[in-house]
Write a protein that holds these residues in place. Structure first.
Motif, PDB file in Angstrom:
ATOM      1  N   ALA A 229      -3.162  -2.856   8.633  1.00 24.80           N
ATOM      2  CA  ALA A 229      -4.014  -2.110   7.704  1.00 24.80           C
ATOM      3  C   ALA A 229      -4.731  -3.082   6.775  1.00 24.80           C
ATOM      4  O   ALA A 229      -4.081  -3.862   6.071  1.00 24.80           O
ATOM      5  CB  ALA A 229      -3.178  -1.126   6.891  1.00 24.80           C
ATOM      6  N   HIS A 230      -6.047  -3.036   6.777  1.00 20.54           N
ATOM      7  CA  HIS A 230      -6.829  -3.859   5.854  1.00 20.54           C
ATOM      8  C   HIS A 230      -7.158  -3.010   4.623  1.00 20.54           C
ATOM      9  O   HIS A 230      -7.816  -1.985   4.730  1.00 20.54           O
ATOM     10  CB  HIS A 230      -8.112  -4.345   6.527  1.00 20.54           C
ATOM     11  CG  HIS A 230      -7.862  -5.394   7.563  1.00 20.54           C
ATOM     12  ND1 HIS A 230      -7.886  -6.742   7.271  1.00 20.54           N
ATOM     13  CD2 HIS A 230      -7.549  -5.289   8.887  1.00 20.54           C
ATOM     14  CE1 HIS A 230      -7.626  -7.433   8.372  1.00 20.54           C
ATOM     15  NE2 HIS A 230      -7.416  -6.573   9.365  1.00 20.54           N
TER      16      HIS A 230
ATOM     17  N   PRO B 276      -7.306   3.072   1.208  1.00 21.21           N
ATOM     18  CA  PRO B 276      -6.360   4.053   1.756  1.00 21.21           C
ATOM     19  C   PRO B 276      -5.647   3.604   3.030  1.00 21.21           C
ATOM     20  O   PRO B 276      -4.720   4.256   3.468  1.00 21.21           O
ATOM     21  CB  PRO B 276      -7.261   5.240   2.049  1.00 21.21           C
ATOM     22  CG  PRO B 276      -8.555   4.619   2.467  1.00 21.21           C
ATOM     23  CD  PRO B 276      -8.700   3.365   1.616  1.00 21.21           C
ATOM     24  N   GLN B 277      -6.104   2.483   3.651  1.00 17.48           N
ATOM     25  CA  GLN B 277      -5.566   2.144   4.972  1.00 17.48           C
ATOM     26  C   GLN B 277      -4.056   1.866   4.946  1.00 17.48           C
ATOM     27  O   GLN B 277      -3.331   2.276   5.857  1.00 17.48           O
ATOM     28  CB  GLN B 277      -6.316   0.936   5.544  1.00 17.48           C
ATOM     29  CG  GLN B 277      -7.690   1.249   6.112  1.00 17.48           C
ATOM     30  CD  GLN B 277      -8.726   1.514   5.045  1.00 17.48           C
ATOM     31  OE1 GLN B 277      -8.639   0.969   3.940  1.00 17.48           O
ATOM     32  NE2 GLN B 277      -9.710   2.340   5.356  1.00 17.48           N
TER      33      GLN B 277
ATOM     34  N   HIS C 195      -7.500  -7.545   0.203  1.00 20.82           N
ATOM     35  CA  HIS C 195      -8.650  -8.451   0.152  1.00 20.82           C
ATOM     36  C   HIS C 195      -9.165  -8.677  -1.273  1.00 20.82           C
ATOM     37  O   HIS C 195     -10.060  -9.494  -1.469  1.00 20.82           O
ATOM     38  CB  HIS C 195      -9.773  -7.916   1.033  1.00 20.82           C
ATOM     39  CG  HIS C 195      -9.444  -7.922   2.491  1.00 20.82           C
ATOM     40  ND1 HIS C 195      -9.585  -9.035   3.282  1.00 20.82           N
ATOM     41  CD2 HIS C 195      -8.951  -6.950   3.304  1.00 20.82           C
ATOM     42  CE1 HIS C 195      -9.214  -8.753   4.526  1.00 20.82           C
ATOM     43  NE2 HIS C 195      -8.815  -7.496   4.558  1.00 20.82           N
ATOM     44  N   GLY C 196      -8.642  -7.948  -2.234  1.00 16.41           N
ATOM     45  CA  GLY C 196      -9.050  -8.193  -3.615  1.00 16.41           C
ATOM     46  C   GLY C 196      -9.453  -6.937  -4.362  1.00 16.41           C
ATOM     47  O   GLY C 196      -8.831  -6.566  -5.361  1.00 16.41           O
ATOM     48  N   ALA C 197     -10.497  -6.252  -3.891  1.00 14.55           N
ATOM     49  CA  ALA C 197     -10.976  -5.071  -4.607  1.00 14.55           C
ATOM     50  C   ALA C 197      -9.910  -3.992  -4.675  1.00 14.55           C
ATOM     51  O   ALA C 197      -9.763  -3.303  -5.696  1.00 14.55           O
ATOM     52  CB  ALA C 197     -12.242  -4.524  -3.935  1.00 14.55           C
ATOM     53  N   ASP C 198      -9.141  -3.826  -3.589  1.00 17.74           N
ATOM     54  CA  ASP C 198      -8.089  -2.809  -3.577  1.00 17.74           C
ATOM     55  C   ASP C 198      -6.987  -3.128  -4.571  1.00 17.74           C
ATOM     56  O   ASP C 198      -6.355  -2.234  -5.135  1.00 17.74           O
ATOM     57  CB  ASP C 198      -7.515  -2.655  -2.170  1.00 17.74           C
ATOM     58  CG  ASP C 198      -7.062  -3.982  -1.562  1.00 17.74           C
ATOM     59  OD1 ASP C 198      -7.511  -5.034  -2.041  1.00 17.74           O
ATOM     60  OD2 ASP C 198      -6.280  -3.959  -0.599  1.00 17.74           O
ATOM     61  N   LEU C 199      -6.772  -4.404  -4.831  1.00 18.03           N
ATOM     62  CA  LEU C 199      -5.722  -4.814  -5.761  1.00 18.03           C
ATOM     63  C   LEU C 199      -6.209  -4.769  -7.205  1.00 18.03           C
ATOM     64  O   LEU C 199      -5.492  -4.324  -8.106  1.00 18.03           O
ATOM     65  CB  LEU C 199      -5.259  -6.234  -5.419  1.00 18.03           C
ATOM     66  CG  LEU C 199      -4.137  -6.830  -6.269  1.00 18.03           C
ATOM     67  CD1 LEU C 199      -2.867  -6.000  -6.159  1.00 18.03           C
ATOM     68  CD2 LEU C 199      -3.871  -8.274  -5.844  1.00 18.03           C
ATOM     69  N   TYR C 200      -7.453  -5.211  -7.432  1.00 16.21           N
ATOM     70  CA  TYR C 200      -7.957  -5.388  -8.796  1.00 16.21           C
ATOM     71  C   TYR C 200      -8.719  -4.189  -9.350  1.00 16.21           C
ATOM     72  O   TYR C 200      -8.630  -3.893 -10.541  1.00 16.21           O
ATOM     73  CB  TYR C 200      -8.864  -6.620  -8.852  1.00 16.21           C
ATOM     74  CG  TYR C 200      -8.159  -7.911  -8.525  1.00 16.21           C
ATOM     75  CD1 TYR C 200      -7.048  -8.322  -9.252  1.00 16.21           C
ATOM     76  CD2 TYR C 200      -8.598  -8.725  -7.486  1.00 16.21           C
ATOM     77  CE1 TYR C 200      -6.393  -9.508  -8.956  1.00 16.21           C
ATOM     78  CE2 TYR C 200      -7.955  -9.920  -7.186  1.00 16.21           C
ATOM     79  CZ  TYR C 200      -6.853 -10.307  -7.919  1.00 16.21           C
ATOM     80  OH  TYR C 200      -6.220 -11.474  -7.616  1.00 16.21           O
ATOM     81  N   ALA C 201      -9.500  -3.520  -8.518  1.00 20.87           N
ATOM     82  CA  ALA C 201     -10.398  -2.489  -9.042  1.00 20.87           C
ATOM     83  C   ALA C 201      -9.795  -1.090  -9.029  1.00 20.87           C
ATOM     84  O   ALA C 201     -10.233  -0.231  -9.797  1.00 20.87           O
ATOM     85  CB  ALA C 201     -11.715  -2.491  -8.254  1.00 20.87           C
ATOM     86  N   LEU C 202      -8.836  -0.840  -8.155  1.00 19.24           N
ATOM     87  CA  LEU C 202      -8.211   0.488  -8.105  1.00 19.24           C
ATOM     88  C   LEU C 202      -7.086   0.529  -9.121  1.00 19.24           C
ATOM     89  O   LEU C 202      -5.958   0.136  -8.852  1.00 19.24           O
ATOM     90  CB  LEU C 202      -7.689   0.773  -6.685  1.00 19.24           C
ATOM     91  CG  LEU C 202      -8.747   0.819  -5.581  1.00 19.24           C
ATOM     92  CD1 LEU C 202      -8.095   1.039  -4.227  1.00 19.24           C
ATOM     93  CD2 LEU C 202      -9.776   1.918  -5.861  1.00 19.24           C
TER      94      LEU C 202
ATOM     95  N   LEU D 236       0.618   4.679  -5.823  1.00 20.34           N
ATOM     96  CA  LEU D 236       0.328   4.647  -4.392  1.00 20.34           C
ATOM     97  C   LEU D 236       0.468   3.231  -3.832  1.00 20.34           C
ATOM     98  O   LEU D 236       0.996   3.036  -2.722  1.00 20.34           O
ATOM     99  CB  LEU D 236      -1.076   5.192  -4.123  1.00 20.34           C
ATOM    100  CG  LEU D 236      -1.280   6.689  -4.401  1.00 20.34           C
ATOM    101  CD1 LEU D 236      -2.740   7.070  -4.199  1.00 20.34           C
ATOM    102  CD2 LEU D 236      -0.373   7.540  -3.503  1.00 20.34           C
ATOM    103  N   LYS D 237       0.002   2.241  -4.568  1.00 18.21           N
ATOM    104  CA  LYS D 237       0.110   0.858  -4.094  1.00 18.21           C
ATOM    105  C   LYS D 237       1.570   0.418  -4.010  1.00 18.21           C
ATOM    106  O   LYS D 237       1.960  -0.289  -3.070  1.00 18.21           O
ATOM    107  CB  LYS D 237      -0.707  -0.077  -4.994  1.00 18.21           C
ATOM    108  CG  LYS D 237      -2.216   0.053  -4.770  1.00 18.21           C
ATOM    109  CD  LYS D 237      -3.012  -0.995  -5.510  1.00 18.21           C
ATOM    110  CE  LYS D 237      -3.256  -0.630  -6.933  1.00 18.21           C
ATOM    111  NZ  LYS D 237      -4.246  -1.530  -7.583  1.00 18.21           N
ATOM    112  N   ARG D 238       2.387   0.835  -4.979  1.00 16.25           N
ATOM    113  CA  ARG D 238       3.815   0.499  -4.914  1.00 16.25           C
ATOM    114  C   ARG D 238       4.488   1.193  -3.723  1.00 16.25           C
ATOM    115  O   ARG D 238       5.373   0.625  -3.085  1.00 16.25           O
ATOM    116  CB  ARG D 238       4.510   0.867  -6.230  1.00 16.25           C
ATOM    117  CG  ARG D 238       4.196  -0.094  -7.371  1.00 16.25           C
ATOM    118  CD  ARG D 238       5.118   0.119  -8.553  1.00 16.25           C
ATOM    119  NE  ARG D 238       4.912   1.408  -9.189  1.00 16.25           N
ATOM    120  CZ  ARG D 238       3.994   1.637 -10.139  1.00 16.25           C
ATOM    121  NH1 ARG D 238       3.214   0.644 -10.550  1.00 16.25           N
ATOM    122  NH2 ARG D 238       3.864   2.824 -10.676  1.00 16.25           N
TER     123      ARG D 238
END
Length: 418
Positions: free
Chosen positions: A128-129, A133-134, A156-163, A171-173
């Motif tokens: 999953a990239h 949501p992937q 890749h960055g945006a998913d970690l920093y901007a969301l 959700l990320k945890r």
């Protein structure tokens, strides 16, 4: 070259890998970022790779693309499939908030497509990239089958920093806790991903790659300009192009013959063009989208490549900065914004790193290279040799292949020299 030779029966098998992505080329030569496809192309030399990504107008719904089986799922009527391209999901949502209405269909139909493909093809692993949501889809889909499907998630960055916000954090945890392995594309991201309370042993730095062998290569036959400044990238806030434009009057005061060529497209294009018009900068040229195959000539000709990365107002920041490596691959001197990930691409003495927020410092760094290019040209020659060992696609793909085999239980291997 060191090759990893699997020795167990499981390690010798050809895996079936389901790749979930948002950003993916719509066709050959598409100017959209192609790093996920490039990785899949190399992985397909060893494994069966099936990519599930969103459909876009003009793209085929199914095709064999450079040895990769690509399935593009429909998430809205054709003319409304505008959530992903020309800037990326996060920037498109920021520019056009009503596109958020497309999100439920986007997520549901990728989930449903992943379930269907996993059932049809007996998938061994999911890659999953992006965490959301992937990664979320991979976590749920993998748990639906009696034979739980292991998955790797790459941030890749945006998913970690901007969301941001409590829900996104939750959700990320959730994704991080269930992933068999987590990769980040730069060392700067490792400490940030660990803040999700994930086990450090799960996390590894696995960058995307650059084609140093065939595409991003030097060419002595191409004459390098003495005054051409080049920018390549999406026209979004974190790329920092507005600061480079603001630095142009100071650059022109020192080098009246200098010019800036802007290659790229995105949601910030209209306000950036208006900024140039207000400042009466006739030496700034917007070239629009350029195919990947045409980029090397631009890098080879430019006097200096500038990537003025900054942290965007929504927290988004560059995850790696592959364009800097592409320029170095073509022996083009570079000036980059002082964001943490740049340290993975530019080592000390290999290029100029400044804060674009200080437009005077940015202008001075560029003018210094324009007026005395030899030291910068010498430094990128050394940088290219180092980056080839770290970011060339065969090296990167071997790392991901080893990780995918590991999560599938195929971990026994030996190393030999070729």
């Amino acid at each position: 070259m060191t090759l990893t030779i699997p020795t167990s029966p499981a390690a010798l098998s050809r895996l079936t890998i389901l790749v979930l992505a948002s950003t993916y080329p719509r066709w050959a030569g598409d100017p959209e970022p192609a790093f996920v496809h490039e990785l899949c192309k190399y992985l397909s030399l060893e494994h069966r790779v099936i990519v599930l990504c969103p459909h876009a107008p003009g793209a085929l719904e199914k095709e064999m693309f450079d040895g990769v089986e690509v399935v593009r799922y429909r998430y809205a009527p054709r003319s409304w499939e505008i959530l992903v391209n020309a800037g990326g999901i996060i920037n498109n949502l920021r520019q056009k908030p009503l596109t958020a209405l497309l999100l439920p269909g986007f997520i549901f139909f990728q989930f449903w497509g992943a379930v269907r493909l996993a059932r049809l093809h007996r998938v061994d692993a999911i890659h999953a990239h992006w965490l959301i949501p992937q990664g979320l889809i991979a976590a749920v889909v993998g748990s639906l089958f009696s034979r739980r499907i292991p998955f790797v998630v790459t941030s890749h960055g945006a998913d970690l920093y901007a969301l941001r916000g409590w829900l996104m954090g939750l959700l990320k945890r959730f994704v991080a806790a269930r992933a068999n392995a987590i990769t980040v594309v730069s060392g700067a991201m490792q400490s940030d991903i660990v803040r999700l309370k994930v086990q450090l042993a799960k996390v590894s730095i696995q960058p995307m790659g650059i084609d140093f062998e065939c595409r991003f290569t030097p060419d002595p036959a191409v004459a390098r300009s003495s005054n051409e400044i080049l920018f390549v990238g999406r026209l979004v806030e974190k790329k920092g192009l507005s600061y480079l434009i603001d630095a142009m009057p100071a650059i022109l005061a020192a080098r009246p013959s200098a010019c800036l060529k802007i290659v790229g497209f995105g949601p910030e294009e209209i306000p950036l063009r208006e900024r140039v018009r207000r400042m009466r900068l006739s030496q700034v040229h917007f070239m629009g989208a350029v195919q990947q195959a045409d980029l090397p000539t631009l890098y080879r000709r430019a006097a200096v490549f500038v990537a003025p990365f900054v942290r965007a107002s929504n927290g988004d920041i560059e995850g790696l900065g592959l364009v800097v490596g592409e320029a170095i691959g073509c022996h083009c001197p570079v000036v980059a914004g002082d964001v943490p990930a740049v340290k993975d691409v530019i080592a000390e003495g290999e290029g100029r790193v400044v804060s674009p927020l200080d437009t005077a410092a940015l202008a001075n760094a560029i003018v210094e290279i324009l007026e005395n290019p030899k030291p910068a040209l010498d430094s990128v020659t050394k940088a290219r040799l180092r980056l080839m060992q770290q970011l060339s696609w065969p090296v990167v793909a071997a790392g991901y292949s080893k990780l995918l085999r590991k999560i599938c239980g195929a971990t026994n291997s030996i190393a030999v020299k070729r």
